[in-house]
Motif scaffolding. Structure first.
Motif, PDB file in Angstrom:
ATOM      1  N   VAL A   1      51.156  45.293  41.323  1.00 43.37           N
ATOM      2  CA  VAL A   1      50.019  44.677  40.780  1.00 43.37           C
ATOM      3  C   VAL A   1      49.136  43.881  41.823  1.00 43.37           C
ATOM      4  CG1 VAL A   1      48.936  43.143  39.124  1.00 43.37           C
ATOM      5  CG2 VAL A   1      51.256  44.623  38.360  1.00 43.37           C
ATOM      6  N   ALA A   2      47.679  44.507  41.857  1.00 43.13           N
ATOM      7  CA  ALA A   2      47.077  43.711  42.905  1.00 43.13           C
ATOM      8  C   ALA A   2      45.953  42.682  42.087  1.00 43.13           C
ATOM      9  CB  ALA A   2      46.338  44.941  43.813  1.00 43.13           C
ATOM     10  N   GLY A   3      45.466  43.266  40.954  1.00 41.01           N
ATOM     11  CA  GLY A   3      44.199  42.542  40.233  1.00 41.01           C
ATOM     12  C   GLY A   3      43.189  42.836  41.509  1.00 41.01           C
ATOM     13  N   SER A   4      42.531  41.629  41.695  1.00 39.65           N
ATOM     14  CA  SER A   4      41.480  41.518  42.679  1.00 39.65           C
ATOM     15  C   SER A   4      42.012  41.556  44.144  1.00 39.65           C
ATOM     16  CB  SER A   4      40.518  40.568  42.416  1.00 39.65           C
ATOM     17  OG  SER A   4      41.145  39.317  42.835  1.00 39.65           O
ATOM     18  N   GLY A   5      43.396  41.435  44.245  1.00 37.46           N
ATOM     19  CA  GLY A   5      44.170  41.414  45.583  1.00 37.46           C
ATOM     20  C   GLY A   5      43.537  40.388  46.607  1.00 37.46           C
ATOM     21  N   ASN A   6      43.238  39.297  46.096  1.00 42.47           N
ATOM     22  CA  ASN A   6      42.703  38.233  47.041  1.00 42.47           C
ATOM     23  C   ASN A   6      41.354  38.747  47.722  1.00 42.47           C
ATOM     24  OD1 ASN A   6      42.745  35.793  47.784  1.00 42.47           O
ATOM     25  ND2 ASN A   6      44.246  36.128  49.478  1.00 42.47           N
ATOM     26  N   ASP A   7      40.620  39.545  47.110  1.00 43.47           N
ATOM     27  CA  ASP A   7      39.474  39.919  47.684  1.00 43.47           C
ATOM     28  C   ASP A   7      38.411  39.487  46.625  1.00 43.47           C
ATOM     29  OD1 ASP A   7      37.233  41.339  48.437  1.00 43.47           O
ATOM     30  OD2 ASP A   7      38.260  43.500  48.558  1.00 43.47           O
ATOM     31  N   THR A   8      37.480  38.797  47.070  1.00 37.87           N
ATOM     32  CA  THR A   8      36.390  37.965  46.257  1.00 37.87           C
ATOM     33  C   THR A   8      35.284  39.115  45.894  1.00 37.87           C
ATOM     34  OG1 THR A   8      35.231  37.348  48.034  1.00 37.87           O
ATOM     35  CG2 THR A   8      36.916  35.652  47.117  1.00 37.87           C
ATOM     36  N   ALA A   9      35.011  40.090  46.864  1.00 39.53           N
ATOM     37  CA  ALA A   9      34.264  40.966  46.585  1.00 39.53           C
ATOM     38  C   ALA A   9      34.550  41.939  45.451  1.00 39.53           C
ATOM     39  CB  ALA A   9      34.041  41.998  47.803  1.00 39.53           C
ATOM     40  N   ALA A  10      35.942  42.305  45.459  1.00 41.58           N
ATOM     41  CA  ALA A  10      36.303  43.093  44.350  1.00 41.58           C
ATOM     42  C   ALA A  10      36.514  42.090  43.040  1.00 41.58           C
ATOM     43  CB  ALA A  10      37.951  43.547  44.813  1.00 41.58           C
ATOM     44  N   PHE A  11      36.661  41.091  43.166  1.00 34.66           N
ATOM     45  CA  PHE A  11      36.471  40.082  41.860  1.00 34.66           C
ATOM     46  C   PHE A  11      35.107  40.034  41.299  1.00 34.66           C
ATOM     47  CE2 PHE A  11      35.733  36.180  39.806  1.00 34.66           C
ATOM     48  CZ  PHE A  11      36.734  36.219  38.688  1.00 34.66           C
ATOM     49  N   ARG A  12      34.106  39.891  42.283  1.00 33.91           N
ATOM     50  CA  ARG A  12      32.728  40.004  41.834  1.00 33.91           C
ATOM     51  C   ARG A  12      32.356  41.498  40.891  1.00 33.91           C
ATOM     52  NH1 ARG A  12      33.287  34.786  41.076  1.00 33.91           N
ATOM     53  NH2 ARG A  12      33.406  33.738  43.181  1.00 33.91           N
ATOM     54  N   ALA A  13      32.956  42.319  41.538  1.00 33.87           N
ATOM     55  CA  ALA A  13      32.699  43.712  41.039  1.00 33.87           C
ATOM     56  C   ALA A  13      33.542  44.082  40.156  1.00 33.87           C
ATOM     57  CB  ALA A  13      32.818  44.755  42.430  1.00 33.87           C
ATOM     58  N   GLY A  14      34.344  43.128  39.450  1.00 34.59           N
ATOM     59  CA  GLY A  14      35.260  43.552  38.556  1.00 34.59           C
ATOM     60  C   GLY A  14      36.291  44.839  38.741  1.00 34.59           C
ATOM     61  N   THR A  15      36.686  44.887  39.929  1.00 33.56           N
ATOM     62  CA  THR A  15      37.306  46.018  40.197  1.00 33.56           C
ATOM     63  C   THR A  15      38.864  45.473  40.541  1.00 33.56           C
ATOM     64  OG1 THR A  15      35.630  47.028  41.732  1.00 33.56           O
ATOM     65  CG2 THR A  15      37.781  47.770  42.314  1.00 33.56           C
ATOM     66  N   PHE A  16      39.700  45.710  39.588  1.00 33.73           N
ATOM     67  CA  PHE A  16      41.118  45.123  39.342  1.00 33.73           C
ATOM     68  C   PHE A  16      41.981  46.435  39.455  1.00 33.73           C
ATOM     69  CE2 PHE A  16      38.709  42.099  36.596  1.00 33.73           C
ATOM     70  CZ  PHE A  16      38.324  41.418  37.618  1.00 33.73           C
ATOM     71  N   LYS A  17      43.033  46.199  40.261  1.00 33.70           N
ATOM     72  CA  LYS A  17      43.914  47.469  40.804  1.00 33.70           C
ATOM     73  C   LYS A  17      45.363  47.264  40.179  1.00 33.70           C
ATOM     74  CE  LYS A  17      40.915  49.552  44.233  1.00 33.70           C
ATOM     75  NZ  LYS A  17      41.405  50.218  45.500  1.00 33.70           N
TER      76      LYS A  17
END
Length: 703
Positions: A248-264
């Motif tokens: 499980v990564a979620g946003s993976g400590n990546d603010t860009a992924a969080f803003r894009a709603g990219t959860f993994k």
């Protein structure tokens, strides 16, 4: 080995001439000697080590070398009876009313009455009994040469029987520093128990000469970096009961992924190397997780938002909660928790429920709510249904379930200093009491240390190792601390220092340097593999690995080291085939290493692996004896709870001893009757041979 039946002597009648009898006797002797020479157990195994085993020798009307004992509140009688299996005397306990505790008849601890034992060896204990209740167990105490007499373990729960029945069970290897044991049968409920004809024999398997042509792998083990990388950042790792690994990564400590709603999230198959992507509903980055008793994974909290650019507002925790189902590879939402939690703990209780503590809330401040998941109702209880202490436990506080149902906060946590007081404590949810536990060294420098309940769980000893302080960036330490939770007043004692390693570039460490972000993995041979870590907060990986032996309280240093640096957001955990998998590395520059490393411990190079050929059932009840067959002699069996690990934290990791009743390759495994020792759920069943080589695990469901 087969149980040996004790019988009354009978008068023999000659069937052959004296000369023929002597010839046959010599032949029989040679056959026996030949058998002993090649048997799995030593020749001295036939010697009964129990003094006065038939109870016939008495002083003042009570068998010599035996005593009455027990504790708690009961209405009872205990003494001797003429209702014996052999001879004229047996021991009898009758409890007519039971509130707490037990009554037992034990071998005297004084003089030669308690059998002498040798560390590392195993003994078959046998007793004939009659019981009107199942509330009876074979109980063993051991004498430590420095600490004196102490409770060791309950080896097996006895079934009810109206006629005399024999129970034989093999001890685990005798712990280091133990020179005598005493044992008997405990009655811990209302009923009547009669015992007779005790036996104890040395059943230690002969250790074969190690054969290994794998060079240094025989002593150091061997790492392999997989020829592929994970499609997700492995912030969280859970070993599923189908043998696959949930990453499980979620946003993976990546603010860009969080803003894009990219959860993994992905499910990884270590056998095929395949990954299956899983739709991830919210940012589960830095959530809590725990295996439920049905094999599904409860995930709580996560990241509601990242800190503001000016740092005035920090991370915010989610209230959301989900259940991941390995059968569908999908998340299903449960009801919300009372408060948000970012970096919460998650501990499975003996009754199947889950308790979660600590972390940051929706306001970026510490969450003081105790959250309680009621497994039977499949929901988080409302705050006013939960016994609240209003204490903030920090972030990822390691809370280990004790055998009496209380929780031990080990002092391992994430970020900054330890809690006020001694830095470790015992928390009783039922009464709401919190008692400080002394002895933890440098309690404010145990940030991202790791704690494990040492093998076996029945011993109730916890090892805490390493740590630093992410706020002050001091050098991490090499400290270890060990505590015996069975002691009247549990206190941490200093353990051996973590062995020295090397820093990036190969520079040798100074004696005071250690590591944080350390991983500790319980292995199927009953040892602990320690690997990974860094000297400073998110920087300076340390290349060092060692194996800790709980029997001797020592490290075997200089194991092979993972070629991939493993610091912040890294984890290592046991796979069902006995190997160790490592993921993660998130240094201060924001990058993330998605390579996967697999470690083969030295035992995998020491000979053929025993095989569990059959398991009578995969559904196991507490207090039962489960039957398996194996293809070769084995000396130990255990249940290991599969990992659910993140940030050097897996408070549910445990190795549960399965005392064996051995009849050749047919093995009876005696399951603990205490669900606090082994909370319900799926476990990996391992056996290993006298050379320490483990089998591949079979999956069984307990409870």
């Amino acid at each position: 080995m087969p149980a040996v039946e004790l019988t009354r002597p009978v008068k023999s009648v000659p069937m052959f001439s004296p000369e023929l009898s002597r010839t046959l006797g010599r032949i029989l002797t040679l056959v026996l000697l030949f058998s002993i020479g090649f048997a799995a157990t030593p020749a001295e195994a036939a010697t009964n080590l129990v003094k006065n085993p038939g109870l016939e020798t008495s002083t003042a009307g009570f068998p010599e070398c035996w005593e009455r004992s027990g504790y708690g509140d009961q209405v009872y009688t205990s003494g001797v009876t003429s209702d014996a299996r052999t001879g004229n005397v047996a021991l009898k306990i009758d409890i007519s009313s039971h509130t707490s505790g037990d009554r037992k008849m034990m071998m005297l601890k004084t003089g030669p009455c308690a059998p002498a034992v040798t560390a590392g060896r195993q003994y078959d204990l046998s007793v004939w009994y009659k019981s009107t209740t199942v509330a009876a167990a074979m109980t063993v105490f051991r004498r430590d040469v420095t600490a004196g007499w102490q409770y060791w373990t309950d080896l097996a729960t006895l079934t009810a029987s109206n006629s005399f029945k024999q129970k034989t069970v093999r001890t685990p290897p005798i712990p280091a520093g133990t020179d005598q044991i005493t044992w008997g049968v405990s009655l811990y409920g209302a009923g009547t128990l009669i015992t007779d004809d005790y036996q104890m024999i040395d059943a230690t398997e002969s250790v074969p000469t190690p054969t290994c042509n794998a060079g240094v792998a025989c002593t150091k083990g061997q790492w392999k970096v997989m020829p592929y990388e994970s499609p997700v950042r492995g912030i969280h790792a859970v070993v599923l009961h189908n043998g696959k690994v949930l990453l499980v990564a979620g946003s993976g400590n990546d603010t860009a992924a969080f803003r894009a709603g990219t959860f993994k999230t992905a499910v990884y198959d270590p056998v095929t190397g395949a990954f299956t992507n899983v739709a991830t509903p919210v940012d589960l980055f830095c959530a809590g997780h725990v295996q439920l008793n049905d094999g599904r994974v409860l995930v709580m909290g996560g990241n509601k938002d990242y800190p503001t650019p000016d740092g005035t507002v920090g991370f915010k925790g989610l209230r959301n909660s989900y259940i991941f189902d390995p059968a569908t590879n999908a998340y299903t939402r449960t009801n919300d928790m009372t408060a948000g939690h970012w970096y919460p703990s998650a501990t499975a209780l003996g009754n199947g429920d889950v308790i979660s503590l600590g972390g940051l809330g929706e306001d970026s401040k510490g969450t003081a709510f105790t959250e309680y998941y009621k497994s039977s109702e499949k929901r988080w209880l409302a705050w006013n249904e939960v016994k609240q202490t209003w204490k903030w436990w920090g972030m990822y506080p390691t809370m280990v379930l004790m055998q009496d149902g209380r929780l031990f906060y080990t002092g391992s946590h994430t970020f900054g200093e330890g809690l006020k007081g001694t830095g470790a404590s015992i928390y009783d949810y039922g009464t709401g009491t919190i008692t400080d536990v002394p002895g933890l060294q440098n309690k404010d420098y145990r940030d991202q240390s790791m704690s494990v309940l040492l093998p076996p769980a029945q011993d109730q000893r916890v090892l805490t190792l390493g740590g630093g302080n992410g706020h002050t960036s001091v050098d991490a330490n090499r400290l270890t601390d060990i505590i015996d939770l069975k002691a009247a007043n549990p206190t941490y004692k200093p353990g051996p220092l973590i062995p020295q390693g090397t820093l990036t570039g190969g520079a040798a460490q100074t004696p005071n340097q250690g590591k944080m972000y350390v991983s500790a993995v319980l292995l199927p041979d009953g040892t602990v593999f320690e690997t990974g870590g860094a000297l400073h907060n998110r920087a300076d990986p340390v290349y060092e690995a060692s194996i800790f032996d709980p029997m001797s309280n020592t490290f075997r240093p200089r194991m092979a080291t993972d070629p991939v640096p493993r610091t912040y957001h890294s984890s290592a955990f046991l796979l069902p085939d006995g190997r160790v998998m490592a993921v993660g590395e998130n240094p201060g520059n924001g990058t993330f290493d998605t390579r996967i490393s697999i470690y083969s411990p030295p035992y995998l190079f020491h000979g053929n692996r025993p095989q569990i050929q059959s398991v009578s059932s995969t559904q196991w009840a507490y207090g039962s004896t489960q039957q398996i067959t194996v293809n070769a002699p084995v000396v130990r069996a255990s249940l290991i709870r599969p990992a659910a690990v993140t940030h050097s934290s897996d408070p549910n990791q445990r190795f549960v001893e399965l005392p064996m009743t051995v009849n050749g390759n047919n093995i009876g495994l005696n399951v603990t009757s205490n669900p606090n020792i082994a909370p319900a759920g799926w476990y990996m069943l391992f056996v290993h041979g006298p050379d320490g080589v483990p089998s591949v695990a079979k999956w069984v469901k307990l409870g």
